[in-house]
Write an enzyme that holds these catalytic residues in place. Structure first.
Site, PDB file in Angstrom:
ATOM      1  N   ARG A  60       5.476   6.306 -16.844  1.00 47.25           N
ATOM      2  CA  ARG A  60       6.615   5.426 -16.614  1.00 47.25           C
ATOM      3  C   ARG A  60       6.513   4.172 -17.485  1.00 47.25           C
ATOM      4  NH1 ARG A  60       6.255   2.892 -12.757  1.00 47.25           N
ATOM      5  NH2 ARG A  60       4.141   3.420 -12.135  1.00 47.25           N
ATOM      6  N   LYS A 201      10.417   8.598  -9.241  1.00 46.90           N
ATOM      7  CA  LYS A 201      10.143   7.257  -8.730  1.00 46.90           C
ATOM      8  C   LYS A 201      11.397   6.402  -8.633  1.00 46.90           C
ATOM      9  CE  LYS A 201       5.705   7.747  -8.124  1.00 46.90           C
ATOM     10  NZ  LYS A 201       5.199   8.024  -6.758  1.00 46.90           N
ATOM     11  N   HIS A 221       3.984   5.002  -0.160  1.00 46.62           N
ATOM     12  CA  HIS A 221       3.459   5.732  -1.324  1.00 46.62           C
ATOM     13  C   HIS A 221       2.127   6.330  -0.894  1.00 46.62           C
ATOM     14  CE1 HIS A 221       1.905   5.700  -5.719  1.00 46.62           C
ATOM     15  NE2 HIS A 221       2.634   6.773  -5.500  1.00 46.62           N
ATOM     16  N   SER A 239      -3.074   5.976  -8.668  1.00 48.61           N
ATOM     17  CA  SER A 239      -3.416   7.108  -9.518  1.00 48.61           C
ATOM     18  C   SER A 239      -4.914   7.151  -9.788  1.00 48.61           C
ATOM     19  CB  SER A 239      -2.664   6.989 -10.852  1.00 48.61           C
ATOM     20  OG  SER A 239      -2.970   8.052 -11.701  1.00 48.61           O
ATOM     21  N   LYS A 243      -5.741  10.667  -3.968  1.00 50.46           N
ATOM     22  CA  LYS A 243      -4.704  10.817  -2.941  1.00 50.46           C
ATOM     23  C   LYS A 243      -4.253  12.272  -2.793  1.00 50.46           C
ATOM     24  CE  LYS A 243      -1.003   8.561  -3.982  1.00 50.46           C
ATOM     25  NZ  LYS A 243       0.044   9.521  -4.376  1.00 50.46           N
ATOM     26  N   THR A 244      -3.981  12.909  -3.920  1.00 45.00           N
ATOM     27  CA  THR A 244      -3.535  14.304  -3.875  1.00 45.00           C
ATOM     28  C   THR A 244      -4.692  15.233  -3.523  1.00 45.00           C
ATOM     29  OG1 THR A 244      -1.786  13.881  -5.496  1.00 45.00           O
ATOM     30  CG2 THR A 244      -2.495  16.167  -5.234  1.00 45.00           C
ATOM     31  N   ASP A 258       2.721  12.539  -1.878  1.00 50.30           N
ATOM     32  CA  ASP A 258       2.991  11.282  -2.579  1.00 50.30           C
ATOM     33  C   ASP A 258       3.950  10.315  -1.887  1.00 50.30           C
ATOM     34  OD1 ASP A 258       2.465   9.745  -4.984  1.00 50.30           O
ATOM     35  OD2 ASP A 258       4.526  10.146  -5.574  1.00 50.30           O
ATOM     36  N   ARG A 323      -0.020  16.107 -16.371  1.00 52.64           N
ATOM     37  CA  ARG A 323       0.566  16.324 -15.041  1.00 52.64           C
ATOM     38  C   ARG A 323       1.039  17.756 -14.850  1.00 52.64           C
ATOM     39  NH1 ARG A 323       0.891  12.176 -10.946  1.00 52.64           N
ATOM     40  NH2 ARG A 323       0.473  10.215 -12.009  1.00 52.64           N
TER      41      ARG A 323
END
Length: 542
Positions: A60, A201, A221, A239, A243-244, A258, A323
């Protein structure tokens, strides 16, 4: 192939300012992949997965994100994160984008966000590229054929990577690319960037203003999963913090990886219908669920592969931010309705490259709010140009670039919900132990998984705790399956004085970062920070 004639109620595109377009409506993933390959806009990997390159932007561009300033956005926390643009300039840019699209082939996807029926929001996405449409087909929730026939959108996403604004300053922009949210017209306008995360996003940012203002829902988030007893766990993290990875647990069902909402009725629901995971360094051994989700129907971005289509997940020559997006159904162990009840544990994940924070600690409500507002992790050498040693990185609410309101608004909502639901909050360091990056070693994933498992099983409720001298965190003295000397990080450092010095240095960074929030933070939140005083001195009894 499908076309707009299948959808007579929505074939008139003049309301969007679109003219003379060849329109592809609601194509399947297979059709979108075929078009992408035929147009030479992507390649197929060895196992049939579509792979694309997003071009100049592999992430981004937060400096080029704008919100239209009008009556609806009067409560926005304006600044470097939320930049204003006038309604007049938005309209001019929108018209220039639609003029650019005249006569071009475009792709339209109808879907929705928010798995809870009460909070569902229909989104129509119009894209210049077929694979951009593939991405939203993966990431937004999917409709039945009957629902498609009755579809009426609430929000519109218009994504046009090929449009580059020649006179950006004339329209209040910084550069030729832009991502703009207009809450009154309910439009997300993206130009000049093919990075798919801008669409994802953009809608997330919209919900982060709509839900607190209109629905009393806390947008988060975070990832979330649910156990066999129906207990929901929430994982916040920036990131690279896990988290994932950590929410993909074979013993628990994944709600989402997410974006979630927390309702007044203590229901946690997924905003999305897919996952968008980093794949740099991906192995089947460490992250089997994500690895196996990369198959036809998934979309890889900016990965490197050989002439046989074999992906090299270690190769970061294009970007560190490689990704994959895939429908959540590519994960075997999922919560079918994508929501859960009875949240009982919240995890704040941080990758502390200084090796200062304990691998696991329990937070008081004040500490939870303070660390939520802080949103700390650390960037390590090589992740960005010019970074040669660890650098503290703070992102309020673990998602500051997507938060239109002042962070204390979200923090106070979280604190209130924590108390009402009697939720335990834990700080988990997935970073370094025994010294900073380059000296110590990364905490093993198996230890982090074990600590989280012990918490979820209730086994850390009855152990003894000690208090960190600088950060005031409660650290368990014992956790089954984890070396006890690791639990207090000072034990892992050869030079104890150096550890204290580094702790004070990091605590100072926390205080400096928090200064911009202090005016709106309660006394309880302020007392949740590190224990050094305003002169950066440690307590006298240390």
């Amino acid at each position: 192939m499908s076309n707009f004639l299948d959808y007579p109620k929505t074939q008139d595109l003049t309301k969007y300012g679109l003219k003379n377009n060849k329109v592809q409506w609601n194509l399947s993933g297979e059709e979108l992949q075929e078009i992408t390959l035929k147009k030479g806009m992507g390649r197929q990997t060895q196992n049939g997965t579509l792979a694309v390159n997003t071009g100049k932007f592999t992430g981004r561009s937060p400096q080029d994100r704008f919100l239209v300033q009008d009556e609806y956005t009067k409560n926005v926390w304006w600044g470097k994160i939320n930049k204003p643009i006038s309604p007049e300039n938005f309209d001019k840019l929108y018209n220039r984008v639609t003029d650019y699209l005249e006569g071009k082939e475009i792709y339209i996807h109808d879907g929705y966000v928010c798995a809870s029926p009460e909070y569902r929001m229909n989104v129509r996405t119009i894209t210049e590229y077929p694979w951009s449409n593939f991405f939203v087909k993966n990431m937004f929730l999917r409709l039945s054929e009957e629902e498609l026939e009755q579809f009426e959108e609430e929000w519109l996403v218009l994504c046009v990577p090929g449009y580059l604004e020649e006179s950006p300053t004339k329209y209040g922009l910084r550069a030729e690319n832009f991502s703009i949210l207009n809450f009154t017209k309910k439009v997300a306008l993206i130009g000049g960037s093919a990075y798919t995360g801008e669409m994802k996003k953009g809608i997330f940012s919209a919900l982060n203003l709509i839900f607190p203002q209109e629905k009393n829902v806390l947008p988060m988030h975070c990832s979330a999963n649910v156990g066999q007893d129906g207990d929901t766990a929430i994982f916040f993290g920036l990131s690279g913090t896990g988290k994932t990875t950590l929410s993909a647990d074979p013993e628990r069902k994944l709600i989402g990886d997410d974006e979630h909402g927390w309702t007044p009725d203590n229901v946690i629901f997924n905003f999305e219908g897919g996952c968008y995971a980093k794949v740099i360094g991906l192995t089947e051994e460490n992250e089997p669920d994500i690895f196996r989700a990369i198959k036809p129907g998934a979309l890889l971005e900016n990965v490197v592969f050989d002439e046989n289509g074999e992906v090299d997940f270690l190769d970061s020559s294009i970007t560190q931010n490689t990704r994959v997006s895939y429908p959540i159904e590519h994960i075997e162990n999922i919560q079918e309705n994508s929501y859960g009840e009875n949240p009982s544990n919240i995890f704040f994940l941080t990758c502390d490259a200084f090796g200062v924070l304990p691998p696991v600690s329990k937070l008081s409500p004040g500490q939870a709010a303070y660390h939520f507002i802080s949103g700390y992790t650390a960037k390590v050498a090589g992740t960005e140009a010019g970074i040669t040693e660890p650098v503290p990185s703070f992102s309020a609410c673990f998602g500051e670039p997507f938060m239109p309101l002042h962070p204390t608004v979200y923090a106070e909502m979280l604190s209130k919900k924590m108390r009402e639901a009697n939720v335990n909050v834990w700080l988990i360091n997935t970073g370094w132990s025994g010294g900073p990056y380059g000296v110590g070693s990364r905490i093993k994933l198996k230890y982090t998984r074990r600590m989280i498992s012990e918490i979820l099983n209730g086994h850390l409720a009855d152990v003894d705790y000690e208090t960190h001298p600088i950060f005031g965190l409660s650290m368990p003295k014992y956790c089954a399956g984890v070396p006890s000397e690791m639990l207090n990080p000072i034990n892992t450092w050869l030079q104890k004085g150096t550890y204290i010095q580094k702790s004070i240095q990091l605590a100072h960074s926390f205080h400096l970062n928090f200064e911009k929030f202090a005016a709106k933070a309660s006394q309880e939140i302020m007392e949740g920070g590190p224990l050094i005083d305003e002169h950066h001195k440690i307590p006298s009894d240390l």
